[in-house]
Motif scaffolding. Structure first.
Motif, PDB file in Angstrom:
ATOM      1  N   SER A 115     -36.820  32.666 -18.933  1.00  0.00           N
ATOM      2  CA  SER A 115     -36.079  32.589 -20.102  1.00  0.00           C
ATOM      3  C   SER A 115     -36.300  31.187 -20.756  1.00  0.00           C
ATOM      4  CB  SER A 115     -34.532  32.874 -20.135  1.00  0.00           C
ATOM      5  OG  SER A 115     -34.007  32.013 -19.182  1.00  0.00           O
ATOM      6  N   ARG A 116     -37.041  30.249 -20.203  1.00  0.00           N
ATOM      7  CA  ARG A 116     -36.840  28.977 -20.681  1.00  0.00           C
ATOM      8  C   ARG A 116     -38.009  28.742 -21.774  1.00  0.00           C
ATOM      9  NH1 ARG A 116     -40.030  25.157 -16.406  1.00  0.00           N
ATOM     10  NH2 ARG A 116     -40.107  23.620 -18.080  1.00  0.00           N
ATOM     11  N   PRO A 117     -37.755  28.154 -22.985  1.00  0.00           N
ATOM     12  CA  PRO A 117     -38.514  27.874 -24.007  1.00  0.00           C
ATOM     13  C   PRO A 117     -39.715  27.612 -24.013  1.00  0.00           C
ATOM     14  CG  PRO A 117     -36.851  26.291 -24.214  1.00  0.00           C
ATOM     15  CD  PRO A 117     -36.597  27.171 -23.262  1.00  0.00           C
ATOM     16  N   ASP A 118     -40.919  28.084 -24.991  1.00  0.00           N
ATOM     17  CA  ASP A 118     -42.117  27.554 -24.828  1.00  0.00           C
ATOM     18  C   ASP A 118     -42.123  25.967 -25.238  1.00  0.00           C
ATOM     19  OD1 ASP A 118     -42.841  29.764 -23.769  1.00  0.00           O
ATOM     20  OD2 ASP A 118     -43.528  30.683 -25.734  1.00  0.00           O
ATOM     21  N   SER A 119     -43.122  25.280 -25.106  1.00  0.00           N
ATOM     22  CA  SER A 119     -43.462  23.852 -25.623  1.00  0.00           C
ATOM     23  C   SER A 119     -44.845  24.013 -26.194  1.00  0.00           C
ATOM     24  CB  SER A 119     -42.962  22.709 -24.708  1.00  0.00           C
ATOM     25  OG  SER A 119     -44.131  22.891 -23.520  1.00  0.00           O
ATOM     26  N   HIS A 120     -45.087  23.133 -27.179  1.00  0.00           N
ATOM     27  CA  HIS A 120     -46.235  22.952 -27.810  1.00  0.00           C
ATOM     28  C   HIS A 120     -46.935  21.327 -27.733  1.00  0.00           C
ATOM     29  CE1 HIS A 120     -44.640  26.508 -29.515  1.00  0.00           C
ATOM     30  NE2 HIS A 120     -45.731  27.052 -29.537  1.00  0.00           N
ATOM     31  N   ALA A 121     -48.264  21.316 -27.696  1.00  0.00           N
ATOM     32  CA  ALA A 121     -48.719  20.026 -27.754  1.00  0.00           C
ATOM     33  C   ALA A 121     -50.128  19.926 -28.539  1.00  0.00           C
ATOM     34  CB  ALA A 121     -49.312  19.487 -26.392  1.00  0.00           C
ATOM     35  N   LEU A 122     -50.145  19.218 -29.538  1.00  0.00           N
ATOM     36  CA  LEU A 122     -51.372  18.813 -30.348  1.00  0.00           C
ATOM     37  C   LEU A 122     -52.289  17.799 -29.599  1.00  0.00           C
ATOM     38  CD1 LEU A 122     -49.655  18.127 -34.121  1.00  0.00           C
ATOM     39  CD2 LEU A 122     -51.073  20.127 -33.039  1.00  0.00           C
ATOM     40  N   TYR A 123     -53.428  18.048 -29.507  1.00  0.00           N
ATOM     41  CA  TYR A 123     -54.408  16.961 -28.863  1.00  0.00           C
ATOM     42  C   TYR A 123     -55.638  16.995 -29.561  1.00  0.00           C
ATOM     43  CZ  TYR A 123     -56.957  21.128 -27.385  1.00  0.00           C
ATOM     44  OH  TYR A 123     -57.802  22.329 -27.452  1.00  0.00           O
ATOM     45  N   GLY A 124     -56.302  15.839 -29.152  1.00  0.00           N
ATOM     46  CA  GLY A 124     -57.568  15.388 -29.892  1.00  0.00           C
ATOM     47  C   GLY A 124     -58.151  14.538 -28.904  1.00  0.00           C
ATOM     48  N   GLY A 125     -59.327  14.136 -29.487  1.00  0.00           N
ATOM     49  CA  GLY A 125     -60.137  12.758 -28.774  1.00  0.00           C
ATOM     50  C   GLY A 125     -61.676  12.740 -29.130  1.00  0.00           C
ATOM     51  N   LEU A 126     -62.278  11.820 -28.496  1.00  0.00           N
ATOM     52  CA  LEU A 126     -63.630  11.565 -28.961  1.00  0.00           C
ATOM     53  C   LEU A 126     -64.319  11.535 -27.509  1.00  0.00           C
ATOM     54  CD1 LEU A 126     -63.189   8.389 -31.143  1.00  0.00           C
ATOM     55  CD2 LEU A 126     -63.985  10.581 -31.937  1.00  0.00           C
ATOM     56  N   ASN A 140     -41.523  19.105 -26.889  1.00  0.00           N
ATOM     57  CA  ASN A 140     -40.685  19.875 -26.264  1.00  0.00           C
ATOM     58  C   ASN A 140     -39.304  19.126 -26.333  1.00  0.00           C
ATOM     59  OD1 ASN A 140     -39.042  21.028 -24.436  1.00  0.00           O
ATOM     60  ND2 ASN A 140     -40.413  20.776 -22.722  1.00  0.00           N
ATOM     61  N   PRO A 141     -38.126  19.824 -27.087  1.00  0.00           N
ATOM     62  CA  PRO A 141     -36.946  19.134 -27.259  1.00  0.00           C
ATOM     63  C   PRO A 141     -36.214  18.501 -25.945  1.00  0.00           C
ATOM     64  CG  PRO A 141     -37.267  21.279 -28.395  1.00  0.00           C
ATOM     65  CD  PRO A 141     -38.057  21.337 -27.511  1.00  0.00           C
ATOM     66  N   SER A 142     -36.423  18.869 -24.737  1.00  0.00           N
ATOM     67  CA  SER A 142     -35.812  18.511 -23.801  1.00  0.00           C
ATOM     68  C   SER A 142     -36.794  17.374 -23.019  1.00  0.00           C
ATOM     69  CB  SER A 142     -35.572  19.477 -22.588  1.00  0.00           C
ATOM     70  OG  SER A 142     -37.094  19.906 -22.008  1.00  0.00           O
ATOM     71  N   ASN A 143     -38.082  17.122 -23.409  1.00  0.00           N
ATOM     72  CA  ASN A 143     -38.795  16.118 -22.779  1.00  0.00           C
ATOM     73  C   ASN A 143     -39.941  15.826 -23.956  1.00  0.00           C
ATOM     74  OD1 ASN A 143     -40.398  14.289 -21.575  1.00  0.00           O
ATOM     75  ND2 ASN A 143     -40.419  15.545 -19.825  1.00  0.00           N
ATOM     76  N   ARG A 144     -39.982  14.926 -24.951  1.00  0.00           N
ATOM     77  CA  ARG A 144     -41.014  14.639 -25.825  1.00  0.00           C
ATOM     78  C   ARG A 144     -41.933  13.622 -25.335  1.00  0.00           C
ATOM     79  NH1 ARG A 144     -36.548  15.608 -29.152  1.00  0.00           N
ATOM     80  NH2 ARG A 144     -37.115  16.892 -30.972  1.00  0.00           N
ATOM     81  N   THR A 145     -43.087  14.158 -25.151  1.00  0.00           N
ATOM     82  CA  THR A 145     -44.157  13.316 -24.396  1.00  0.00           C
ATOM     83  C   THR A 145     -45.206  13.127 -25.185  1.00  0.00           C
ATOM     84  OG1 THR A 145     -43.290  14.847 -22.390  1.00  0.00           O
ATOM     85  CG2 THR A 145     -45.513  13.452 -22.303  1.00  0.00           C
ATOM     86  N   GLY A 146     -45.777  11.728 -24.981  1.00  0.00           N
ATOM     87  CA  GLY A 146     -46.949  11.419 -25.461  1.00  0.00           C
ATOM     88  C   GLY A 146     -48.077  11.040 -24.299  1.00  0.00           C
ATOM     89  N   THR A 147     -49.306  11.692 -24.381  1.00  0.00           N
ATOM     90  CA  THR A 147     -50.244  11.419 -23.186  1.00  0.00           C
ATOM     91  C   THR A 147     -51.608  10.835 -23.826  1.00  0.00           C
ATOM     92  OG1 THR A 147     -49.344  13.463 -22.365  1.00  0.00           O
ATOM     93  CG2 THR A 147     -51.237  12.684 -21.422  1.00  0.00           C
ATOM     94  N   LEU A 148     -51.942   9.934 -22.955  1.00  0.00           N
ATOM     95  CA  LEU A 148     -53.440   9.471 -23.033  1.00  0.00           C
ATOM     96  C   LEU A 148     -54.213   9.746 -22.068  1.00  0.00           C
ATOM     97  CD1 LEU A 148     -52.621   5.807 -24.418  1.00  0.00           C
ATOM     98  CD2 LEU A 148     -53.349   7.898 -25.825  1.00  0.00           C
ATOM     99  N   PHE A 149     -55.531  10.346 -22.194  1.00  0.00           N
ATOM    100  CA  PHE A 149     -56.352  10.994 -21.142  1.00  0.00           C
ATOM    101  C   PHE A 149     -57.697  10.039 -21.427  1.00  0.00           C
ATOM    102  CE2 PHE A 149     -58.298  13.691 -18.345  1.00  0.00           C
ATOM    103  CZ  PHE A 149     -59.459  14.189 -19.149  1.00  0.00           C
ATOM    104  N   ALA A 150     -58.309   9.673 -20.180  1.00  0.00           N
ATOM    105  CA  ALA A 150     -59.541   9.146 -20.431  1.00  0.00           C
ATOM    106  C   ALA A 150     -60.339   9.550 -19.226  1.00  0.00           C
ATOM    107  CB  ALA A 150     -59.600   7.534 -20.146  1.00  0.00           C
ATOM    108  N   ASP A 151     -61.603   9.995 -19.245  1.00  0.00           N
ATOM    109  CA  ASP A 151     -62.430  10.627 -18.438  1.00  0.00           C
ATOM    110  C   ASP A 151     -63.814   9.563 -18.396  1.00  0.00           C
ATOM    111  OD1 ASP A 151     -64.400  11.786 -16.720  1.00  0.00           O
ATOM    112  OD2 ASP A 151     -64.052  13.824 -17.543  1.00  0.00           O
ATOM    113  N   PHE A 152     -63.955   8.742 -17.552  1.00  0.00           N
ATOM    114  CA  PHE A 152     -65.046   7.879 -17.557  1.00  0.00           C
ATOM    115  C   PHE A 152     -66.422   8.347 -17.307  1.00  0.00           C
ATOM    116  CE2 PHE A 152     -61.181   5.547 -17.445  1.00  0.00           C
ATOM    117  CZ  PHE A 152     -61.157   4.559 -18.899  1.00  0.00           C
TER     118      PHE A 152
END
Length: 239
Positions: A115-126, A140-152
């Protein structure tokens, strides 16, 4: 994508002993992929990881224009110890040259059987010269998150592919520790080294966060554990 179709992908591809397997077909102007790992580049670094020993799989459908849609189940919830999870994404990808391109999209994280609510994320990159740099914002109202991702990509010095993720989490409700202090935000990160060896895919993963002790009760980040953890994964393809 319905659950029966996801069940089919998971049945074909069992996570623990298998490497990243993929079935690919061309359907007119569409490219269809079915596999054990998400095929989308930026989304692959930002969706939920697969639980060890869990059935998982997904599909991806890409139009020649650059638009794509897909779903990936990190866990099918087929055992009492696992939960059915579903990551759905929609995005657009284009390349300016062979060495430069961009990508942007939206991911929905859902638990269809809970029954837990869904969460959404906008993503983008180069994508630049074999390196992928991306980021995401999860509201997500219970945990707002900013993520950085790098694949070298492949680093010749260590003869392995290197992937790095760093995230900042802000809790919707501060967590109170036994001594009366509160945790309202935290950071976590992971570093992954990958290389083939004797027909297997080896992954060495180090993950950690800046929480410790009683503060770990507030942890709800991208890693399995709050404290520092080193994980070695070995996967082998049957075909």
């Amino acid at each position: 994508m319905t659950r029966p179709l996801l069940l089919l992908s998971a049945t074909l591809l069992f996570s623990a002993p298998l490497a990243a397997q993929q079935i690919q077909r061309q359907l007119g102007d569409f490219d269809f992929k079915l596999g054990t790992t998400p095929s989308r580049s930026m989304a692959q670094g930002l969706i939920s990881p697969s639980a060890s020993g869990a059935f998982h799989g997904g599909l991806d459908l890409t139009h020649r224009s650059g638009w794509y849609v897909g779903q990936y189940a990190p866990s099918m919830g087929l055992s009492a110890a696992s939960t059915f999870k579903l990551d759905s994404y929609l995005g657009y990808k284009q390349r300016f040259t062979d060495s430069l391109g961009y990508e942007a999209g939206l991911i929905r994280y859902s638990y269809p059987t809970l029954s837990r609510p869904d969460s959404h994320a906008l993503y983008g990159g180069l994508s630049l010269l074999g390196t992928r740099l991306g980021g995401a914002l999860n509201d997500n109202p219970s945990n707002r998150t900013g993520t950085l991702f790098a694949d070298f990509g492949h680093v010749p010095l260590i003869q392995a592919s290197v992937t790095l993720k760093v995230a900042h989490h802000r809790l919707g409700t501060p967590y109170t520790i036994g001594d009366g202090s509160q945790v309202d935000s935290f950071n976590d990160w992971s570093l992954q080294l990958s290389r083939p060896w004797l027909g297997m895919d080896l992954d060495l993963i180090y993950s950690n966060s800046d929480l410790s002790g009683g503060g770990c009760g507030a942890y709800s980040g991208m890693n399995t554990f709050c404290d520092g953890m080193v994980t070695l994964k070995a996967q082998r393809s049957f075909f």
